[in-house]
Design a protein around this motif. Sequence first.
Motif, short mmCIF file in Angstrom:
data_model
loop_
_atom_site.label_atom_id
_atom_site.label_comp_id
_atom_site.label_asym_id
_atom_site.label_seq_id
_atom_site.Cartn_x
_atom_site.Cartn_y
_atom_site.Cartn_z
N LEU A 188 1.06 -1.08 0.11
CA LEU A 188 0.12 -0.05 -0.20
C LEU A 188 0.88 1.23 -0.13
O LEU A 188 1.81 1.15 0.68
N MET A 189 0.63 2.39 -0.76
CA MET A 189 1.02 3.63 -0.60
C MET A 189 -0.18 4.57 -0.33
O MET A 189 -1.26 4.62 -1.09
N ILE A 190 -0.01 5.33 0.64
CA ILE A 190 -0.94 6.34 1.03
C ILE A 190 -0.52 7.85 0.82
O ILE A 190 0.46 8.10 1.24
N LEU A 191 -1.31 8.51 -0.31
CA LEU A 191 -0.90 9.67 -0.70
C LEU A 191 -1.77 10.95 0.15
O LEU A 191 -2.89 10.66 0.05
N TYR A 192 -1.13 11.86 0.53
CA TYR A 192 -1.72 13.08 0.76
C TYR A 192 -1.92 13.90 -0.58
O TYR A 192 -0.99 14.57 -0.93
N LEU A 193 -3.08 14.53 -0.84
CA LEU A 193 -3.31 14.97 -2.25
C LEU A 193 -3.43 16.69 -1.97
O LEU A 193 -3.34 17.36 -3.00
N SER A 194 -4.09 17.07 -0.82
CA SER A 194 -4.26 18.52 -0.72
C SER A 194 -3.23 19.43 -0.53
O SER A 194 -2.19 19.02 -0.14
N LYS A 195 -3.33 20.86 -0.50
CA LYS A 195 -2.12 21.73 -0.28
C LYS A 195 -2.33 22.16 1.03
O LYS A 195 -1.37 22.85 1.42
N GLU A 196 -3.22 21.87 1.72
CA GLU A 196 -3.55 22.56 3.04
C GLU A 196 -2.90 21.55 4.10
O GLU A 196 -3.13 20.42 3.95
N MET A 197 -2.37 22.28 5.15
CA MET A 197 -1.74 21.36 6.28
C MET A 197 -3.02 20.79 7.07
O MET A 197 -3.74 21.53 7.39
N PRO A 198 -2.76 19.56 7.27
CA PRO A 198 -4.14 18.93 7.89
C PRO A 198 -4.27 18.89 9.40
O PRO A 198 -3.10 18.97 9.97
N ASP A 199 -5.23 18.81 9.89
CA ASP A 199 -5.44 18.32 11.36
C ASP A 199 -5.27 16.91 11.55
O ASP A 199 -5.46 16.03 10.64
N PHE A 200 -4.84 16.67 12.71
CA PHE A 200 -4.84 15.06 12.89
C PHE A 200 -6.41 14.66 12.87
O PHE A 200 -6.54 13.34 12.34
N GLU A 201 -7.30 15.20 13.45
CA GLU A 201 -8.65 14.59 13.33
C GLU A 201 -9.29 14.30 12.11
O GLU A 201 -9.64 13.35 11.53
N VAL A 202 -8.87 15.30 11.20
CA VAL A 202 -9.16 15.02 9.53
C VAL A 202 -8.53 13.76 8.99
O VAL A 202 -9.02 12.91 8.36
N ILE A 203 -7.25 13.84 9.44
CA ILE A 203 -6.46 12.75 8.85
C ILE A 203 -7.09 11.13 9.33
O ILE A 203 -7.35 10.31 8.68
#
Length: 121
Positions: free
Chosen positions: A88-103
């Motif tokens: 598996l490879m998990i990619l983060y696509l957004s340009k905004e810095m995420p919160d842990f709750e969102v992730i």
Amino acid sequence: MRLTYNKHEKLKSQKAIEKLFEQGKSVSAYPLRMVYLKNDTTLKVGVSASKRNFKKAVDRIRVKRLLREGYRLNKNLLIDNNNDHFTLMILYLSKEMPDFEVINQKMKTLLSKFNDQISKQ
């Protein structure tokens, strides 16, 4: 079950990563996308954040830490429902810095979508 992310579980092989992106299938729950490929050995997981979206290394490292932690806490959704082995490879696509709750929430959604998709096969 212990919630760990050990050395043997990390995806490091360049050949395996190339094969994953050439032959793998994907599932997404924005801002996360997972590319997966069935393999014969053990479960291997990698995370990635784009240099295009996060110019500073400290920001990319922070996103990858959040992704690994979200995976570590929710991997029981993946392992309990499945006896097969995957890369598996998990990619983060957004340009905004995420919160842990969102992730964390999106990781749960992503893993449940992945379980649904592989159960159909």
